[in-house]
Design a protein around this motif. Sequence first.
Motif, PDB file in Angstrom:
ATOM      1  N   GLU A   1       9.396  -2.679 -10.130  1.00 54.12           N
ATOM      2  CA  GLU A   1       8.801  -3.251 -11.192  1.00 54.12           C
ATOM      3  C   GLU A   1       7.159  -2.536 -10.607  1.00 54.12           C
ATOM      4  OE1 GLU A   1       8.247  -7.139  -8.713  1.00 54.12           O
ATOM      5  OE2 GLU A   1      10.335  -7.346  -8.834  1.00 54.12           O
ATOM      6  N   LYS A   2       7.069  -1.467 -10.297  1.00 56.68           N
ATOM      7  CA  LYS A   2       5.397  -1.248 -10.044  1.00 56.68           C
ATOM      8  C   LYS A   2       4.832  -0.165 -11.373  1.00 56.68           C
ATOM      9  CE  LYS A   2       3.096  -3.075  -7.292  1.00 56.68           C
ATOM     10  NZ  LYS A   2       2.221  -3.661  -6.332  1.00 56.68           N
ATOM     11  N   GLY A   3       6.857   0.435 -11.567  1.00 49.11           N
ATOM     12  CA  GLY A   3       6.900   0.845 -13.399  1.00 49.11           C
ATOM     13  C   GLY A   3       6.226   2.894 -12.096  1.00 49.11           C
ATOM     14  N   TRP A   4       6.283   3.143 -10.966  1.00 45.97           N
ATOM     15  CA  TRP A   4       6.126   4.761 -11.143  1.00 45.97           C
ATOM     16  C   TRP A   4       7.108   4.916 -11.472  1.00 45.97           C
ATOM     17  CZ3 TRP A   4       5.144   2.011  -5.255  1.00 45.97           C
ATOM     18  CH2 TRP A   4       4.053   1.548  -5.200  1.00 45.97           C
ATOM     19  N   ASP A   5       6.805   6.880 -11.741  1.00 47.96           N
ATOM     20  CA  ASP A   5       7.646   7.225 -12.164  1.00 47.96           C
ATOM     21  C   ASP A   5       7.962   8.099 -10.796  1.00 47.96           C
ATOM     22  OD1 ASP A   5       9.179   9.082 -14.104  1.00 47.96           O
ATOM     23  OD2 ASP A   5       7.106  10.200 -14.385  1.00 47.96           O
ATOM     24  N   VAL A   6       8.995   7.349 -10.563  1.00 49.94           N
ATOM     25  CA  VAL A   6      10.074   8.373  -9.117  1.00 49.94           C
ATOM     26  C   VAL A   6      10.834   8.205  -8.775  1.00 49.94           C
ATOM     27  CG1 VAL A   6       7.719   8.215  -7.600  1.00 49.94           C
ATOM     28  CG2 VAL A   6       9.712   6.534  -8.063  1.00 49.94           C
ATOM     29  N   GLY A   7      12.265   8.748  -8.769  1.00 56.05           N
ATOM     30  CA  GLY A   7      13.383   9.068  -8.250  1.00 56.05           C
ATOM     31  C   GLY A   7      13.336   7.719  -7.057  1.00 56.05           C
ATOM     32  N   PHE A   8      15.097   7.444  -7.259  1.00 56.65           N
ATOM     33  CA  PHE A   8      15.308   6.641  -5.987  1.00 56.65           C
ATOM     34  C   PHE A   8      17.062   7.702  -5.949  1.00 56.65           C
ATOM     35  CE2 PHE A   8      12.117   3.845  -6.375  1.00 56.65           C
ATOM     36  CZ  PHE A   8      12.315   3.389  -8.387  1.00 56.65           C
ATOM     37  N   GLY A   9      16.463   7.449  -4.378  1.00 54.89           N
ATOM     38  CA  GLY A   9      18.223   7.620  -3.904  1.00 54.89           C
ATOM     39  C   GLY A   9      18.003   6.386  -2.253  1.00 54.89           C
ATOM     40  N   VAL A  10      19.438   6.391  -2.393  1.00 50.83           N
ATOM     41  CA  VAL A  10      19.321   5.771  -1.378  1.00 50.83           C
ATOM     42  C   VAL A  10      20.437   6.467  -0.095  1.00 50.83           C
ATOM     43  CG1 VAL A  10      19.821   3.386  -2.086  1.00 50.83           C
ATOM     44  CG2 VAL A  10      21.584   4.794  -1.578  1.00 50.83           C
ATOM     45  N   ALA A  11      20.299   6.413   1.602  1.00 51.54           N
ATOM     46  CA  ALA A  11      21.718   6.570   2.503  1.00 51.54           C
ATOM     47  C   ALA A  11      21.861   6.494   3.822  1.00 51.54           C
ATOM     48  CB  ALA A  11      20.384   8.541   2.863  1.00 51.54           C
ATOM     49  N   GLY A  12      22.248   6.542   4.014  1.00 53.59           N
ATOM     50  CA  GLY A  12      22.913   6.152   5.653  1.00 53.59           C
ATOM     51  C   GLY A  12      23.689   4.715   5.601  1.00 53.59           C
ATOM     52  N   GLY A  13      24.949   5.040   6.150  1.00 45.93           N
ATOM     53  CA  GLY A  13      25.414   4.311   6.269  1.00 45.93           C
ATOM     54  C   GLY A  13      26.815   3.950   5.897  1.00 45.93           C
ATOM     55  N   LEU A  14      26.209   4.400   4.997  1.00 49.40           N
ATOM     56  CA  LEU A  14      27.205   4.514   2.889  1.00 49.40           C
ATOM     57  C   LEU A  14      29.262   4.304   3.567  1.00 49.40           C
ATOM     58  CD1 LEU A  14      24.860   5.872   0.026  1.00 49.40           C
ATOM     59  CD2 LEU A  14      25.523   3.480   0.892  1.00 49.40           C
ATOM     60  N   GLY A  15      29.635   5.532   4.618  1.00 49.79           N
ATOM     61  CA  GLY A  15      30.708   5.789   4.531  1.00 49.79           C
ATOM     62  C   GLY A  15      31.696   5.729   3.477  1.00 49.79           C
ATOM     63  N   PRO A  16      32.950   5.414   4.237  1.00 55.50           N
ATOM     64  CA  PRO A  16      33.690   4.835   3.030  1.00 55.50           C
ATOM     65  C   PRO A  16      33.463   4.111   1.862  1.00 55.50           C
ATOM     66  CG  PRO A  16      34.912   3.569   5.508  1.00 55.50           C
ATOM     67  CD  PRO A  16      33.214   4.592   5.564  1.00 55.50           C
ATOM     68  N   ASP A  17      32.355   3.169   2.721  1.00 61.04           N
ATOM     69  CA  ASP A  17      32.173   2.240   1.737  1.00 61.04           C
ATOM     70  C   ASP A  17      31.392   1.931   0.197  1.00 61.04           C
ATOM     71  OD1 ASP A  17      33.687   0.298   2.975  1.00 61.04           O
ATOM     72  OD2 ASP A  17      32.852   0.233   4.081  1.00 61.04           O
ATOM     73  N   ILE A  18      30.868   3.782   0.512  1.00 62.33           N
ATOM     74  CA  ILE A  18      30.294   3.799  -0.720  1.00 62.33           C
ATOM     75  C   ILE A  18      30.761   4.301  -2.597  1.00 62.33           C
ATOM     76  CG2 ILE A  18      29.540   6.190  -2.282  1.00 62.33           C
ATOM     77  CD1 ILE A  18      30.368   7.894   0.271  1.00 62.33           C
ATOM     78  N   PRO A  19      31.341   3.691  -2.825  1.00 68.03           N
ATOM     79  CA  PRO A  19      31.594   3.253  -4.296  1.00 68.03           C
ATOM     80  C   PRO A  19      31.333   1.789  -4.104  1.00 68.03           C
ATOM     81  CG  PRO A  19      33.778   4.029  -3.279  1.00 68.03           C
ATOM     82  CD  PRO A  19      32.879   4.124  -2.170  1.00 68.03           C
ATOM     83  N   LEU A  20      31.421   0.620  -3.297  1.00 70.93           N
ATOM     84  CA  LEU A  20      31.348  -0.501  -3.301  1.00 70.93           C
ATOM     85  C   LEU A  20      29.702  -0.454  -3.116  1.00 70.93           C
ATOM     86  CD1 LEU A  20      32.190  -3.449  -2.843  1.00 70.93           C
ATOM     87  CD2 LEU A  20      32.277  -3.220  -0.946  1.00 70.93           C
ATOM     88  N   ALA A  21      29.389  -0.247  -2.404  1.00 74.33           N
ATOM     89  CA  ALA A  21      27.611   0.111  -2.220  1.00 74.33           C
ATOM     90  C   ALA A  21      27.243   0.992  -3.006  1.00 74.33           C
ATOM     91  CB  ALA A  21      27.256   1.159  -0.663  1.00 74.33           C
ATOM     92  N   VAL A  22      27.498   1.520  -3.802  1.00 71.41           N
ATOM     93  CA  VAL A  22      26.768   1.997  -5.424  1.00 71.41           C
ATOM     94  C   VAL A  22      27.287   1.337  -6.220  1.00 71.41           C
ATOM     95  CG1 VAL A  22      26.445   4.092  -6.697  1.00 71.41           C
ATOM     96  CG2 VAL A  22      26.428   4.530  -4.399  1.00 71.41           C
ATOM     97  N   ASN A  23      28.441   0.463  -6.153  1.00 68.13           N
ATOM     98  CA  ASN A  23      28.405  -0.016  -7.184  1.00 68.13           C
ATOM     99  C   ASN A  23      27.394  -1.565  -7.224  1.00 68.13           C
ATOM    100  OD1 ASN A  23      29.909   1.152  -8.922  1.00 68.13           O
ATOM    101  ND2 ASN A  23      32.483   0.763  -7.883  1.00 68.13           N
ATOM    102  N   ASN A  24      27.464  -1.821  -6.241  1.00 72.55           N
ATOM    103  CA  ASN A  24      26.711  -3.203  -6.142  1.00 72.55           C
ATOM    104  C   ASN A  24      25.096  -2.552  -6.368  1.00 72.55           C
ATOM    105  OD1 ASN A  24      29.052  -4.509  -5.094  1.00 72.55           O
ATOM    106  ND2 ASN A  24      28.374  -4.840  -3.161  1.00 72.55           N
ATOM    107  N   LEU A  25      24.231  -2.214  -5.907  1.00 69.25           N
ATOM    108  CA  LEU A  25      23.194  -0.982  -6.648  1.00 69.25           C
ATOM    109  C   LEU A  25      23.234  -1.093  -8.008  1.00 69.25           C
ATOM    110  CD1 LEU A  25      22.105   0.652  -3.384  1.00 69.25           C
ATOM    111  CD2 LEU A  25      21.640  -1.451  -4.312  1.00 69.25           C
ATOM    112  N   ASN A  26      24.585  -0.766  -8.510  1.00 70.52           N
ATOM    113  CA  ASN A  26      24.724  -0.038  -9.960  1.00 70.52           C
ATOM    114  C   ASN A  26      24.377  -0.902 -10.396  1.00 70.52           C
ATOM    115  OD1 ASN A  26      24.738   2.670  -9.686  1.00 70.52           O
ATOM    116  ND2 ASN A  26      27.127   2.979 -10.490  1.00 70.52           N
ATOM    117  N   LYS A  27      24.991  -2.909 -10.522  1.00 71.74           N
ATOM    118  CA  LYS A  27      24.880  -3.952 -10.908  1.00 71.74           C
ATOM    119  C   LYS A  27      23.764  -4.500 -11.460  1.00 71.74           C
ATOM    120  CE  LYS A  27      29.245  -5.493  -8.990  1.00 71.74           C
ATOM    121  NZ  LYS A  27      30.077  -6.122  -8.196  1.00 71.74           N
ATOM    122  N   PHE A  28      22.695  -4.346 -10.270  1.00 70.40           N
ATOM    123  CA  PHE A  28      20.590  -4.282 -10.971  1.00 70.40           C
ATOM    124  C   PHE A  28      19.995  -3.135 -11.952  1.00 70.40           C
ATOM    125  CE2 PHE A  28      22.962  -6.517  -7.412  1.00 70.40           C
ATOM    126  CZ  PHE A  28      22.761  -7.832  -8.004  1.00 70.40           C
TER     127      PHE A  28
END
Length: 173
Positions: free
Chosen positions: A109-136
């Motif tokens: 919402e701040k409109g900053w020109d930065v890239g985003f990443g997430v890490a930590g504890g995704l494990g075998p649920d990577i696709p689900l976690a990333v898909n949930n964030l991708n929905k937003f």
Amino acid sequence: TDNEETLSHQLLSVDRVAGKDFHGFQLNMGWPDVWQLALYRFNYNPESRIVLQIGNRATEKTGDDPSLIVKALEPYVGIVTDILIDPSSGTGKPFDTERARVLLSMIREKGWDVGFGVAGGLGPDIPLAVNNLNKFGYATLAYDSYVPRGFSGNAAGVNPARLETNQVGDAYL
């Protein structure tokens, strides 16, 4: 580092030793001295990527309050190129997708020109976690996974190591 007062010189030393194929740093230090980062960025290597990890040390200093985390990020805008949300700080603690979504949304919402990443504890649920964030609306979100030792199953039918490599290859878009 044990001496933040010389952080810019330490970054420069690593940069020089690494050579022409070196592209940047991920800083897992809480809230490093912004002036030291600016000194490195603007005086030594303006092309270098600087990924600021928001891990346990950073969240503890802000009371784990997303609005205070965003406020603490403000001085780093224009200096860091990317923000990595890693609540586990490399420990593999389970990832809270909803909490990450709230923080990422506030930053976006701040409109900053930065890239985003997430890490930590995704494990075998990577696709689900990333898909949930991708929905937003985080379709270009980079992620770094932690796959527990001994994990060999793949209920989602996806190779987590390959996902990590492919996504980080396009990281922080």
